[in-house]
Design a protein around this motif. Structure first.
Motif, PDB file in Angstrom:
ATOM      1  N   ARG A  71       0.834  -1.206   0.000  1.00 40.29           N
ATOM      2  CA  ARG A  71       0.000   0.000   0.000  1.00 40.29           C
ATOM      3  C   ARG A  71       0.870   1.258   0.000  1.00 40.29           C
ATOM      4  O   ARG A  71       0.561   2.234  -0.680  1.00 40.29           O
ATOM      5  N   LEU A  72       1.961   1.211   0.775  1.00 42.90           N
ATOM      6  CA  LEU A  72       2.863   2.363   0.791  1.00 42.90           C
ATOM      7  C   LEU A  72       3.459   2.599  -0.591  1.00 42.90           C
ATOM      8  O   LEU A  72       3.524   3.742  -1.074  1.00 42.90           O
ATOM      9  N   GLY A  73       3.873   1.524  -1.242  1.00 43.58           N
ATOM     10  CA  GLY A  73       4.452   1.661  -2.580  1.00 43.58           C
ATOM     11  C   GLY A  73       3.465   2.255  -3.568  1.00 43.58           C
ATOM     12  O   GLY A  73       3.824   3.100  -4.395  1.00 43.58           O
ATOM     13  N   CYS A  74       2.215   1.833  -3.469  1.00 46.90           N
ATOM     14  CA  CYS A  74       1.182   2.368  -4.365  1.00 46.90           C
ATOM     15  C   CYS A  74       0.948   3.848  -4.078  1.00 46.90           C
ATOM     16  O   CYS A  74       0.827   4.660  -5.006  1.00 46.90           O
ATOM     17  N   ALA A  75       0.901   4.216  -2.796  1.00 46.18           N
ATOM     18  CA  ALA A  75       0.707   5.625  -2.429  1.00 46.18           C
ATOM     19  C   ALA A  75       1.856   6.482  -2.940  1.00 46.18           C
ATOM     20  O   ALA A  75       1.652   7.579  -3.483  1.00 46.18           O
ATOM     21  N   VAL A  76       3.085   5.982  -2.787  1.00 45.02           N
ATOM     22  CA  VAL A  76       4.265   6.717  -3.247  1.00 45.02           C
ATOM     23  C   VAL A  76       4.192   6.943  -4.757  1.00 45.02           C
ATOM     24  O   VAL A  76       4.458   8.047  -5.254  1.00 45.02           O
ATOM     25  N   ALA A  77       3.822   5.908  -5.487  1.00 43.82           N
ATOM     26  CA  ALA A  77       3.756   6.015  -6.950  1.00 43.82           C
ATOM     27  C   ALA A  77       2.722   7.061  -7.379  1.00 43.82           C
ATOM     28  O   ALA A  77       2.961   7.846  -8.304  1.00 43.82           O
ATOM     29  N   ARG A  78       1.580   7.081  -6.700  1.00 45.67           N
ATOM     30  CA  ARG A  78       0.529   8.039  -7.069  1.00 45.67           C
ATOM     31  C   ARG A  78       0.947   9.474  -6.728  1.00 45.67           C
ATOM     32  O   ARG A  78       0.681  10.409  -7.490  1.00 45.67           O
TER      33      ARG A  78
END
Length: 365
Positions: free
Chosen positions: A65-72
């Motif tokens: 989830r953190l990785g997805c948030a960072v990408a967005r």
């Protein structure tokens, strides 16, 4: 100026209220604001008022989830660069920091507001907050704990939470009581809290057995709701769970007092909102609450149901004491906890962060 705010979610909590206030003020004063969060009713309200929102999965923890948030966040800031980033609490700070890094490019300054942590988490949080250019504490108590955890005071500011003026709600007391089926003459206490361990609603239910002839309205939701409802069953209709509500300001005038039995707090918005509405408060003497003053809040020892019951009975049995504390609370909020003051202090802090220009060039691994 274009500001990006990062927060786990935009529901009913106090931090979310601060974000909504600040983002709305930025847009109203000619700036741009984008709020990145897991969503919630406050995010929907902001979007309706012209504030940009960005969906990021930060409500739950975990590397995916953190990785997805960072990408967005990275895509958003690459397409629309920002001048300052404002994160609320630790996980959001990590996402904001990683999301605004770019190879061979400077990043905008990062400001982090800490709304309060468990006692044992401050030292660990300070290590993570090394990524922040400035750290804001919402009370002197939170600031002292951050410094004790190793934070450099040169990077620390205190900006106390604040609330807008309470609207005039003539007739709201009787109207809301009729809707809830409450006797107009009943003694009524309101608790607004997430139904989870630190808020200690279980302690309040234990205390309520020693508060005869009074109704307790519990507003909020959380993981402990079912267990708390079962625990309250022997008290019958003297305890009512209203679930999550978006109209707490409307409910407040129907109550004779607000009660907050938490084990820990930063500077709770529920208390400030009650004081602004002229509703006296009984609360655990934790976090920034004692700094409000014993003439404003009925302070009780934390983690003690007997002390909580005594504090509630003291106010319910003494109308003159309630009236004096209500007047003192309104005066204090008007003098010290106005939205205008908080908005101005954050505006100055954003500019300070920008002027400091810690725009370190980083190379992504």
């Amino acid at each position: 100026m274009r500001a990006l705010t990062v927060i786990a979610e935009m529901g009913t909590g106090g931090a979310e209220s601060v974000v909504a206030d600040l983002a709305g003020h930025l847009v109203a004063t000619g700036h741009e604001a984008c709020v990145a969060s897991n969503g919630g009713w406050r995010a929907d309200a902001l979007a309706a008022d012209g504030v940009a929102t960005l969906a990021v999965p930060l409500r739950a923890s975990g590397p995916a989830r953190l990785g997805c948030a960072v990408a967005r966040i990275r895509r958003e800031t690459a397409a629309r660069p920002v001048d300052v980033v404002h994160a609320h609490n630790v996980r959001a700070s990590v996402a904001a920091h990683l999301g605004t890094r770019a190879a061979r490019r400077s990043r905008p300054p990062l400001v982090t507001t800490v709304h309060g942590l468990a006692d044992g988490d401050y030292a660990r949080a300070v290590k993570v907050l090394a990524v922040s250019d400035l750290v804001v504490a919402v009370s002197d108590d939170v600031a002292e704990r951050l410094v004790a955890g190793g934070l450099d005071e040169a990077r620390l500011r205190v900006v106390e939470n604040a609330v807008p003026p309470a609207p005039s709600r003539a007739g709201a007391r009787d109207e809301v009581r009729r809707e809830l089926g409450l006797d107009p003459s009943s003694s009524v206490a309101l608790c607004v809290a997430r139904l989870a361990t630190p808020k200690r609603v279980d302690l309040l239910l234990e205390a309520w057995a020693d508060v005869p002839d009074a109704v307790l309205l519990v507003v909020g939701d959380g993981a402990d709701r079912e267990a708390l409802v079962r625990r309250a069953a022997p008290l019958g209709q003297r305890v009512r769970f209203l679930g999550e509500r978006h109209d707490v300001a409307r409910l407040l005038p129907a109550a004779d007092l607000l009660v907050l039995p938490s084990d820990r707090e930063g500077l709770p918005m529920a208390v400030l909102e009650a004081l602004a509405a002229g509703v006296p408060v009984v609360a655990s003497a934790v976090g920034g609450i004692p700094q409000l003053g014993a003439d404003v809040v009925e302070l009780v020892a934390p983690r003690r149901a007997d002390a909580l019951a005594v504090g509630v009975r003291r106010l319910l049995d003494d109308p003159a004491r309630r009236a004096a504390q209500a007047a003192a609370g309104r005066t204090l909020v008007g003098r010290r906890f106005s939205s205008a003051r908080m908005q101005a202090e954050y505006a100055d802090l954003y500019q300070d962060a920008i002027n400091r220009g810690r725009t370190t060039t980083v190379t992504e691994s």
